[in-house]
Design a protein around this motif. Structure first.
Motif, PDB file in Angstrom:
ATOM      1  N   GLN A   5      15.267  -2.590   4.739  1.00 57.54           N
ATOM      2  CA  GLN A   5      14.629  -1.342   4.306  1.00 57.54           C
ATOM      3  C   GLN A   5      13.630  -1.640   3.198  1.00 57.54           C
ATOM      4  O   GLN A   5      13.927  -2.411   2.288  1.00 57.54           O
ATOM      5  CB  GLN A   5      15.692  -0.370   3.770  1.00 57.54           C
ATOM      6  CG  GLN A   5      16.549   0.250   4.841  1.00 57.54           C
ATOM      7  CD  GLN A   5      15.735   1.130   5.774  1.00 57.54           C
ATOM      8  OE1 GLN A   5      14.945   1.937   5.340  1.00 57.54           O
ATOM      9  NE2 GLN A   5      15.920   0.943   7.070  1.00 57.54           N
ATOM     10  N   PRO A   6      12.453  -1.024   3.268  1.00 60.83           N
ATOM     11  CA  PRO A   6      11.501  -1.215   2.169  1.00 60.83           C
ATOM     12  C   PRO A   6      12.089  -0.697   0.860  1.00 60.83           C
ATOM     13  O   PRO A   6      12.895   0.230   0.854  1.00 60.83           O
ATOM     14  CB  PRO A   6      10.299  -0.365   2.575  1.00 60.83           C
ATOM     15  CG  PRO A   6      10.462  -0.067   4.017  1.00 60.83           C
ATOM     16  CD  PRO A   6      11.936  -0.162   4.317  1.00 60.83           C
ATOM     17  N   LYS A  94       2.344  -3.637  10.848  1.00 59.32           N
ATOM     18  CA  LYS A  94       2.409  -4.817   9.977  1.00 59.32           C
ATOM     19  C   LYS A  94       2.383  -4.401   8.509  1.00 59.32           C
ATOM     20  O   LYS A  94       3.026  -5.027   7.670  1.00 59.32           O
ATOM     21  CB  LYS A  94       1.236  -5.773  10.269  1.00 59.32           C
ATOM     22  CG  LYS A  94       1.404  -6.524  11.557  1.00 59.32           C
ATOM     23  CD  LYS A  94       2.591  -7.463  11.482  1.00 59.32           C
ATOM     24  CE  LYS A  94       2.745  -8.281  12.742  1.00 59.32           C
ATOM     25  NZ  LYS A  94       4.047  -8.977  12.799  1.00 59.32           N
ATOM     26  N   LEU A  95       1.642  -3.355   8.211  1.00 63.21           N
ATOM     27  CA  LEU A  95       1.592  -2.830   6.854  1.00 63.21           C
ATOM     28  C   LEU A  95       2.998  -2.418   6.406  1.00 63.21           C
ATOM     29  O   LEU A  95       3.440  -2.763   5.306  1.00 63.21           O
ATOM     30  CB  LEU A  95       0.638  -1.632   6.811  1.00 63.21           C
ATOM     31  CG  LEU A  95       0.437  -0.948   5.478  1.00 63.21           C
ATOM     32  CD1 LEU A  95      -0.108  -1.899   4.432  1.00 63.21           C
ATOM     33  CD2 LEU A  95      -0.494   0.246   5.649  1.00 63.21           C
ATOM     34  N   MET A  96       3.717  -1.736   7.278  1.00 62.20           N
ATOM     35  CA  MET A  96       5.091  -1.323   6.955  1.00 62.20           C
ATOM     36  C   MET A  96       6.005  -2.544   6.889  1.00 62.20           C
ATOM     37  O   MET A  96       6.818  -2.678   5.978  1.00 62.20           O
ATOM     38  CB  MET A  96       5.590  -0.306   7.979  1.00 62.20           C
ATOM     39  CG  MET A  96       7.031   0.144   7.751  1.00 62.20           C
ATOM     40  SD  MET A  96       7.414   0.762   6.085  1.00 62.20           S
ATOM     41  CE  MET A  96       6.688   2.383   6.151  1.00 62.20           C
ATOM     42  N   VAL A 101       4.849   0.076   3.225  1.00 64.69           N
ATOM     43  CA  VAL A 101       4.135   1.332   2.968  1.00 64.69           C
ATOM     44  C   VAL A 101       3.392   1.785   4.215  1.00 64.69           C
ATOM     45  O   VAL A 101       3.172   1.004   5.141  1.00 64.69           O
ATOM     46  CB  VAL A 101       3.133   1.193   1.792  1.00 64.69           C
ATOM     47  CG1 VAL A 101       3.859   0.939   0.478  1.00 64.69           C
ATOM     48  CG2 VAL A 101       2.107   0.099   2.056  1.00 64.69           C
ATOM     49  N   ILE A 102       3.011   3.056   4.201  1.00 61.83           N
ATOM     50  CA  ILE A 102       2.255   3.635   5.304  1.00 61.83           C
ATOM     51  C   ILE A 102       0.766   3.668   4.925  1.00 61.83           C
ATOM     52  O   ILE A 102       0.433   3.599   3.744  1.00 61.83           O
ATOM     53  CB  ILE A 102       2.736   5.074   5.617  1.00 61.83           C
ATOM     54  CG1 ILE A 102       2.582   5.978   4.383  1.00 61.83           C
ATOM     55  CG2 ILE A 102       4.179   5.067   6.115  1.00 61.83           C
ATOM     56  CD1 ILE A 102       2.739   7.461   4.683  1.00 61.83           C
ATOM     57  N   SER A 139       4.429   4.997  -2.623  1.00 67.45           N
ATOM     58  CA  SER A 139       4.194   6.259  -1.907  1.00 67.45           C
ATOM     59  C   SER A 139       2.964   6.899  -2.543  1.00 67.45           C
ATOM     60  O   SER A 139       2.609   6.556  -3.665  1.00 67.45           O
ATOM     61  CB  SER A 139       5.407   7.192  -2.013  1.00 67.45           C
ATOM     62  OG  SER A 139       5.610   7.557  -3.363  1.00 67.45           O
ATOM     63  N   ASN A 140       2.331   7.815  -1.813  1.00 71.66           N
ATOM     64  CA  ASN A 140       1.065   8.357  -2.311  1.00 71.66           C
ATOM     65  C   ASN A 140       1.221   9.703  -3.008  1.00 71.66           C
ATOM     66  O   ASN A 140       0.274  10.445  -3.143  1.00 71.66           O
ATOM     67  CB  ASN A 140       0.045   8.448  -1.176  1.00 71.66           C
ATOM     68  CG  ASN A 140       0.481   9.379  -0.072  1.00 71.66           C
ATOM     69  OD1 ASN A 140       1.583   9.920  -0.094  1.00 71.66           O
ATOM     70  ND2 ASN A 140      -0.378   9.568   0.905  1.00 71.66           N
ATOM     71  N   ASP A 141       2.435   9.987  -3.489  1.00 66.46           N
ATOM     72  CA  ASP A 141       2.666  11.242  -4.212  1.00 66.46           C
ATOM     73  C   ASP A 141       2.907  10.997  -5.700  1.00 66.46           C
ATOM     74  O   ASP A 141       3.463  11.829  -6.407  1.00 66.46           O
ATOM     75  CB  ASP A 141       3.847  12.014  -3.596  1.00 66.46           C
ATOM     76  CG  ASP A 141       5.134  11.221  -3.634  1.00 66.46           C
ATOM     77  OD1 ASP A 141       5.119  10.027  -4.034  1.00 66.46           O
ATOM     78  OD2 ASP A 141       6.162  11.782  -3.251  1.00 66.46           O
TER      79      ASP A 141
END
Length: 169
Positions: A5-6, A94-96, A101-102, A139-141
């Motif tokens: 898990q990331p 691949k990024l994940m 991350v997304i 995350s982008n929040d």
């Protein structure tokens, strides 16, 4: 594909704390583009980042972290970063897998998830002129502010040798 898990933002903050790296994080509405995030500038001083996850034809992956308004010439940057060919954007899978991350949340701090060293981290030298660098905390929040020298220490602690190069036009 590994089933690990990331790491979460909390894992990231613990890691920074364990390294003795000062950081502060401000929560905000999710932002997916530099244009959307510009509205936060008054609240968060320092250099804000744009991150490009790219690969060459030999499947070597690179994360280019530059100042948000900088321009990267994808036709020539391979010559600077040591890629085997011109680069293209890496796939979201691949990024994940590598950075956890997304798209829209790509961050230099994603190096914490790249435990196998699949991604070469390149930080633009113009970004390093800022005392404080702002990145998404996986995350982008939210936006996490960290000292520029501490960002390099973080990279080394994750097993990455950050290359500080001039990659912007």
């Amino acid at each position: 594909m590994n089933d690990v898990q990331p790491k979460t933002a909390d894992d990231l903050f613990r890691f920074l704390d364990d390294l003795g790296i000062e950081h502060s994080t401000k929560k905000h509405e999710p932002v997916f583009t530099v244009a959307e995030s510009v509205a936060l500038r008054d609240e968060i001083p320092g250099g804000h980042t744009k991150n490009l996850f790219v690969k060459d034809k030999k499947d070597n992956y690179f994360l280019l972290t530059v100042e948000e308004h900088a321009t990267v010439d994808l036709k020539t940057v391979h010559q600077v970063i040591g890629a085997a060919s011109k680069v293209s954007f890496g796939k979201p899978e691949k990024l994940m897998e590598y950075l956890g991350v997304i798209p829209g949340a790509v961050t230099a701090l994603g190096a914490i998830n790249d435990t196998d060293g699949n991604v070469k981290v390149i930080i633009d030298e113009e970004l390093m002129a800022f005392d404080v660098i702002n990145c998404h905390p996986l995350s982008n929040d939210a936006t996490t502010s960290i000292g520029s020298k501490d960002l390099l220490r973080f990279m080394e602690a994750t097993g990455h040798e950050p290359l500080v190069l001039k990659v912007t036009a």
